[in-house]
Write an enzyme that holds these catalytic residues in place. Structure first.
Site, PDB file in Angstrom:
ATOM      1  N   CYS A  90     -15.462   5.775 -26.943  1.00  0.00           N
ATOM      2  CA  CYS A  90     -16.763   6.439 -26.902  1.00  0.00           C
ATOM      3  C   CYS A  90     -17.338   6.477 -25.498  1.00  0.00           C
ATOM      4  CB  CYS A  90     -17.728   5.743 -27.853  1.00  0.00           C
ATOM      5  SG  CYS A  90     -17.118   5.851 -29.518  1.00  0.00           S
ATOM      6  N   GLU A  91     -16.694   7.224 -24.634  1.00  0.00           N
ATOM      7  CA  GLU A  91     -17.122   7.433 -23.249  1.00  0.00           C
ATOM      8  C   GLU A  91     -16.598   8.804 -22.839  1.00  0.00           C
ATOM      9  OE1 GLU A  91     -18.600   5.402 -20.898  1.00  0.00           O
ATOM     10  OE2 GLU A  91     -18.664   3.551 -22.071  1.00  0.00           O
ATOM     11  N   GLU A 132       4.149  -7.056   1.149  1.00  0.00           N
ATOM     12  CA  GLU A 132       3.540  -7.267  -0.167  1.00  0.00           C
ATOM     13  C   GLU A 132       3.391  -5.914  -0.829  1.00  0.00           C
ATOM     14  OE1 GLU A 132       0.282 -10.632   1.240  1.00  0.00           O
ATOM     15  OE2 GLU A 132      -0.267  -8.539   1.112  1.00  0.00           O
ATOM     16  N   GLY A 174       3.235  -3.530  -4.250  1.00  0.00           N
ATOM     17  CA  GLY A 174       3.020  -3.503  -5.696  1.00  0.00           C
ATOM     18  C   GLY A 174       3.442  -2.156  -6.252  1.00  0.00           C
ATOM     19  N   ARG A 175       2.587  -1.175  -6.007  1.00  0.00           N
ATOM     20  CA  ARG A 175       2.773   0.155  -6.574  1.00  0.00           C
ATOM     21  C   ARG A 175       4.154   0.755  -6.270  1.00  0.00           C
ATOM     22  NH1 ARG A 175      -1.838   3.208  -7.513  1.00  0.00           N
ATOM     23  NH2 ARG A 175      -2.893   1.966  -5.932  1.00  0.00           N
ATOM     24  N   TYR A 188     -10.583   5.599 -10.862  1.00  0.00           N
ATOM     25  CA  TYR A 188     -10.334   6.126  -9.510  1.00  0.00           C
ATOM     26  C   TYR A 188     -10.169   7.635  -9.516  1.00  0.00           C
ATOM     27  CZ  TYR A 188      -8.332   1.364  -8.981  1.00  0.00           C
ATOM     28  OH  TYR A 188      -8.077   0.021  -8.978  1.00  0.00           O
ATOM     29  N   GLY A 223       0.776  -1.236   0.000  1.00  0.00           N
ATOM     30  CA  GLY A 223       0.000   0.000   0.000  1.00  0.00           C
ATOM     31  C   GLY A 223       0.805   1.282   0.000  1.00  0.00           C
TER      32      GLY A 223
HETATM   33  C1  LIG Z   1      -3.187  -4.955  -3.776  1.00  0.00           C
HETATM   34  C2  LIG Z   1      -2.597  -5.644  -2.639  1.00  0.00           C
HETATM   35  C3  LIG Z   1      -1.268  -5.415  -2.290  1.00  0.00           C
HETATM   36  C4  LIG Z   1      -0.395  -4.428  -2.993  1.00  0.00           C
HETATM   37  O1  LIG Z   1      -0.866  -3.130  -2.890  1.00  0.00           O
HETATM   38  P1  LIG Z   1       0.010  -1.911  -3.371  1.00  0.00           P
HETATM   39  O2  LIG Z   1      -0.799  -0.733  -2.989  1.00  0.00           O
HETATM   40  O3  LIG Z   1       0.186  -2.013  -4.835  1.00  0.00           O
HETATM   41  O4  LIG Z   1       1.313  -1.974  -2.647  1.00  0.00           O
HETATM   42  C5  LIG Z   1      -0.755  -6.126  -1.226  1.00  0.00           C
HETATM   43  N1  LIG Z   1      -1.497  -7.015  -0.539  1.00  0.00           N
HETATM   44  C6  LIG Z   1      -2.782  -7.263  -0.854  1.00  0.00           C
HETATM   45  C7  LIG Z   1      -3.531  -8.249  -0.083  1.00  0.00           C
HETATM   46  C8  LIG Z   1      -3.368  -6.582  -1.907  1.00  0.00           C
HETATM   47  O5  LIG Z   1      -4.649  -6.816  -2.197  1.00  0.00           O
END
Ligand SMILES: *Cc1c(COP(=O)(O)O)cnc(C)c1O
Length: 409
Positions: free
Chosen positions: A338-339, A270, A272-273, A313, A235
């Protein structure tokens, strides 16, 4: 990865004008060195702790990128059978695989029992009961963590908040406590950890502090049920707006790391972003500059089918014209779909580009290509990787013949 040199847009050391030669726009381009730099920052923050970084594959599922991450020692967090296939294809070690998701099917769980990932994060009592039936049947054990919903406000967009009690994810602490007492000596269900993920694109530290403190209190209350790890989710936000609102890592290190140290357990992340968000751009071409009495529209060949974050978002992405010499003006940057919602930015101040020029949308490495669609029968764009100053195709542009192969007349 983005800069202007002599008023021209560069992606790392290559002018965007050079990059598009022989390549069809729109396309995604990622920077491996930016990904590495981001991972180094995580290592810096967690130095001295027992921790493991996993990458949330839902942010970007390009197999070549997953392979690069694997080679950098990063594990993977998967949420579906499809991501499970991807993870096996790339060859992650099972001990580096974390499984999330709130709707795991029977067959997915069955396959996970065979595979033995590091941990399956259990979203609900109902899911645990389904898993229990399976493992009792085949008499195989499985390591699980319970996903806690700590009920904290992550201060982010409501669609990407996940740790409020009204959100669909995880279980209340009371439920987790009952489960731990009931299952702790189960012959096949091995509850080794807790998991929490409170939302995405967080830029403040206090929600993490609150959540981890709550979990610490919870663990202290468990007394003789010793857990092995805590999965703290992801997150961490990125600076989409370019106004300096970065994830405050120094503050995280000062305020959150001490809390995590006190757990005295292995920490699983965990992310991602934070790992890949700022390492990707979307390169498009400008088809028209459309003047109306009210607005000036920049019509690009990229659309919401290629990048849906602004439409879905209201996500802000910085937009870079090919040259920074045009007179400043106010523009809506839109695509051809087309939106009305097919719009990357509204009333954005930019140096006026010319028709035919390139336009680059920043910070699309996460939740970009993975969310692309065939809407309006767009074909999903190609993905390229900038690695050692060379550009490699890591996924070709989707092919119309292949996309329609089901139609055999
Ligand atoms: C989406 C998600 C992440 C990664 O979130 P980011 O904001 O991209 O870091 C980690 N854990 C779970 C369970 C998620 O659903």
């Amino acid at each position: 990865m983005i800069s202007y040199r002599d008023n021209q847009l560069y992606l790392e050391d290559i002018a965007v004008e050079e990059i598009v030669k022989g390549r069809q726009t729109p396309f995604y381009l990622y920077s491996l060195s930016q990904i590495k730099e981001n991972i180094e920052k995580v290592h810096w923050a967690f130095e001295g702790l027992d921790y493991h970084i996993s990458f949330a594959a839902k942010a970007n599922n390009n197999l070549y990128l997953l392979e690069e991450l694997k080679n950098l020692g990063v594990g993977i967090d998967i949420v579906s059978s499809g991501e499970f296939e991807a993870c096996k294809r790339v060859g992650f070690q099972p001990s580096h695989v974390i499984v999330n998701g709130n709707g795991k099917t029977k067959s997915f769980l069955r396959n996970l029992v065979d595979y033995q990932p590091r941990a399956v994060n259990i979203d609900s009592l109902e899911e645990l009961e389904r898993l229990e039936e399976l493992v009792n049947d085949c008499e195989e054990s499985i390591v699980v963590a319970l996903r806690i919903n700590p009920d904290v406000d992550p201060i982010t967009h409501p669609y990407i908040s996940t740790g409020l009690k009204k959100n669909k994810f995880g279980m209340a602490m009371e439920t987790a406590e009952i489960i731990i007492h009931k299952y702790f000596n189960h012959p096949f269900i091995k509850i080794e950890g807790l998991h929490l993920h409170i939302g995405s694109q967080l830029l403040y530290i206090s929600p993490y502090e609150d959540a981890y403190n709550k979990v610490k209190e919870f663990i202290n209350g468990l007394k003789n049920h010793q857990l092995k790890f805590i999965n703290i989710g992801g997150g961490w936000g990125i600076d989409y707006t370019k106004d300096g609102a970065e994830f405050p890592l120094q503050e995280y290190k000062e305020r959150v790391i001490p809390i995590l140290k006190e757990f005295n357990m292995e920490i699983i992340l965990e992310l991602g972003r934070f790992i890949i968000g700022n390492a990707g751009v979307l390169v498009g071409s400008i088809e028209y500059i459309k003047e109306t009495p009210h607005k000036t529209f920049i019509v690009s060949d990229a659309s919401m089918a290629d990048l849906i974050r602004p439409s879905l978002y209201n996500g802000y992405h910085h937009i870079y014209p090919q040259y920074n010499t045009g007179e400043e003006g106010i523009f809506d940057i839109v695509g051809p779909v087309c939106e009305t919602g097919d719009r990357f930015a509204e009333d954005r101040r930019l140096n006026r580009p010319e028709k035919g020029e390139l336009i680059v949308i920043g910070d699309v490495g996460a939740y970009g290509h993975v969310m692309s669609s065939n809407y309006n029968f767009s074909l999903r764009p190609a993905e390229y990787l900038l690695k050692n100053n060379r550009i490699e195709v890591v996924r070709p542009r989707e092919d119309f013949q292949k996309a329609t192969a089901y139609y055999n007349r």
